[in-house]
Design an enzyme around this catalytic site. Structure first.
Site, PDB file in Angstrom:
ATOM      1  N   VAL A  18      94.995  32.668  37.777  1.00  0.00           N
ATOM      2  CA  VAL A  18      95.845  33.779  37.310  1.00  0.00           C
ATOM      3  C   VAL A  18      96.646  34.360  38.479  1.00  0.00           C
ATOM      4  O   VAL A  18      97.852  34.622  38.366  1.00  0.00           O
ATOM      5  CB  VAL A  18      94.988  34.897  36.656  1.00  0.00           C
ATOM      6  CG1 VAL A  18      95.865  36.100  36.306  1.00  0.00           C
ATOM      7  CG2 VAL A  18      94.277  34.378  35.413  1.00  0.00           C
ATOM      8  N   VAL A  63      87.198  39.549  50.472  1.00  0.00           N
ATOM      9  CA  VAL A  63      87.332  40.980  50.131  1.00  0.00           C
ATOM     10  C   VAL A  63      86.021  41.758  50.267  1.00  0.00           C
ATOM     11  O   VAL A  63      86.031  42.976  50.146  1.00  0.00           O
ATOM     12  CB  VAL A  63      87.911  41.203  48.709  1.00  0.00           C
ATOM     13  CG1 VAL A  63      89.338  40.711  48.610  1.00  0.00           C
ATOM     14  CG2 VAL A  63      87.016  40.599  47.633  1.00  0.00           C
ATOM     15  N   TYR A 149      78.032  38.469  37.183  1.00  0.00           N
ATOM     16  CA  TYR A 149      79.453  38.635  36.852  1.00  0.00           C
ATOM     17  C   TYR A 149      79.656  39.854  35.955  1.00  0.00           C
ATOM     18  O   TYR A 149      80.447  40.747  36.274  1.00  0.00           O
ATOM     19  CB  TYR A 149      79.948  37.363  36.160  1.00  0.00           C
ATOM     20  CG  TYR A 149      81.425  37.333  35.847  1.00  0.00           C
ATOM     21  CD1 TYR A 149      82.375  37.133  36.850  1.00  0.00           C
ATOM     22  CD2 TYR A 149      81.871  37.478  34.529  1.00  0.00           C
ATOM     23  CE1 TYR A 149      83.736  37.084  36.546  1.00  0.00           C
ATOM     24  CE2 TYR A 149      83.226  37.424  34.223  1.00  0.00           C
ATOM     25  CZ  TYR A 149      84.146  37.225  35.232  1.00  0.00           C
ATOM     26  OH  TYR A 149      85.496  37.185  34.918  1.00  0.00           O
ATOM     27  N   ARG A 190      85.529  25.847  32.829  1.00  0.00           N
ATOM     28  CA  ARG A 190      85.760  26.622  31.605  1.00  0.00           C
ATOM     29  C   ARG A 190      86.216  25.687  30.490  1.00  0.00           C
ATOM     30  O   ARG A 190      86.684  24.583  30.729  1.00  0.00           O
ATOM     31  CB  ARG A 190      86.771  27.745  31.873  1.00  0.00           C
ATOM     32  CG  ARG A 190      86.110  28.909  32.574  1.00  0.00           C
ATOM     33  CD  ARG A 190      87.075  29.994  32.946  1.00  0.00           C
ATOM     34  NE  ARG A 190      87.791  29.708  34.182  1.00  0.00           N
ATOM     35  CZ  ARG A 190      88.639  30.550  34.768  1.00  0.00           C
ATOM     36  NH1 ARG A 190      88.898  31.709  34.217  1.00  0.00           N
ATOM     37  NH2 ARG A 190      89.239  30.217  35.908  1.00  0.00           N
TER      38      ARG A 190
END
Ligand code: NAD
Ligand code: UDP
Length: 315
Positions: A18, A63, A149, A190
């Site tokens: 994405v 991050v 998650y 996926r």
């Protein structure tokens, strides 16, 4: 775009599926885009074409560690999204969601940047309400294999709303439902990429469980449009807001459609249903329609055709 209107935008997870499409849109609109990624599931090839653009920069960074930059907007997408990948190193998955959110919210606080969180329909868990509206609190197992998650993303949402209440940050929270399209990794795991790759290789399509479980599949271009509209929405609109395509399909229906559209001779093969696999999922998108004037425009058959073309070109 004139210099005053040009924004400095950070996209974490920008080399992922994405994130790379979002970078494309933001760069072509003339913004200064900084892509941060540790390449855990991302791929340099997804953003290679942007490296020659003067308004695009790439930083290899995790991050879960602090980051010092000057930016106007932050899209926080860094986090593996496929169950196979997020369950491979679950502690790191939780750290990415939670420490990653803390670090990016800290950056937003210091710079005064507006910040958007890529949350997920997984916050609804295995839902008892169908379709899922934003006010539904969900049914999530806190100690299962998907919890790293689901709970990581739920905690990130909590942090976003506490920074908003406590520090008056400009936050936006998107709850993204299953999204697919070109640049998914062939080994992503996926269901859409798995079925297409299996069909193109004339292998059996692996259906987990009896295939009656449902998902709603949104084409990536529609999602990116929704994310940008949310970021640009009025200051006092925080979300959470569902972004997804309300069309709902069982995995059996998806497999049949993929076999038909690829013209494959593959058959289906049934495998064990993974633990805590949600039985049904479909977004209620009234809020996105009203607040963002957004709804998906690309039906599954069209999105699948584009995604099949992509996988044909790379396999
Ligand atoms: P993806 O795995 O393709 O992209 C995630 C990106 O984040 C990758 O480039 C990866 O290398 C990077 N990343 C992971 N951990 C990192 C870290 N600690 N530091 C820096 N970078 C890191 O997945 P995607 O489908 O593009 O998902 C993007 C975001 O959208 C994720 O936050 C995901 O949870 C969310 N989301 C996606 C979907 C979907 O169906 N695609 C659905 C719901 C939510
Ligand atoms: N699934 C499947 N075969 C596969 C991969 C996934 O039947 O090869 C099923 C999976 O069990 C789930 C659905 O497809 O019910 C969507 O799975 P995915 O991993 O794409 O996303 P999520 O479960 O996070 O919605």
């Amino acid at each position: 775009m004139n210099k005053a209107a040009r924004k400095r935008i950070l996209v974490t997870g920008g080399a992922g599926f994405v994130g790379s499409h979002l970078c494309d849109r933001l760069v072509s609109a003339g913004n200064d885009v900084v892509c941060v990624d540790n390449f855990y599931t991302g791929d340099k090839r997804n953003i290679a074409h942007l490296l020659t653009e003067s308004n695009f920069e790439l930083i290899r960074h995790d991050v879960t560690f602090p980051l010092y930059l000057e930016v106007d907007q932050i899209y926080n997408l860094a986090c593996p999204a496929s169950p196979v990948h997020y369950q491979y190193d679950p502690v790191q998955t939780t750290k990415t969601s939670v420490h990653g959110a803390i670090n990016m919210l800290g950056l937003a606080k210091r710079t005064g940047a507006r910040i958007l969180q890529a949350s997920t329909s997984e916050v609804y868990g295995d839902p008892e309400i169908h379709p899922q509206p934003e006010h539904y609190w969900g049914k999530v197992n806190p100690v299962g294999v998907r919890s790293c998650y689901d709970e990581g993303k739920r905690c990130a949402e909590t942090l976003f709303f506490d920074y908003w209440r406590q520090h008056r940050l400009e936050i936006k929270v998107a709850r993204i439902f299953n999204t697919y399209g070109p640049r998914m990794h062939p080994d992503d795991g996926r269901v859409v990429s798995n079925f297409i790759v299996q069909a193109l290789r004339q292998e059996s399509l692996t259906i987990f469980g009896d295939g009656s479980q449902t998902r709603s599949f949104c084409y990536v271009d529609d999602l990116v449009e929704g994310l940008i509209r949310l970021m640009e929405s009025r200051t006092d609109f925080t979300g959470p807001v569902n972004l997804g395509n309300p069309g709902e399909f069982s995995m059996l229906e998806l497999a049949t459609q993929v076999i038909q559209q690829t013209g494959s001779s593959s058959v289906t093969e049934f495998k064990t249903l993974p633990e805590d696999d949600p039985q049904q999922r479909r977004p209620d998108i009234e809020l996105a329609r009203n607040e963002l004037s957004w709804e998906p425009t690309i039906p599954l058959a069209d999105g699948l055709a584009r995604t099949i073309d992509y996988f044909r070109s790379i396999l």
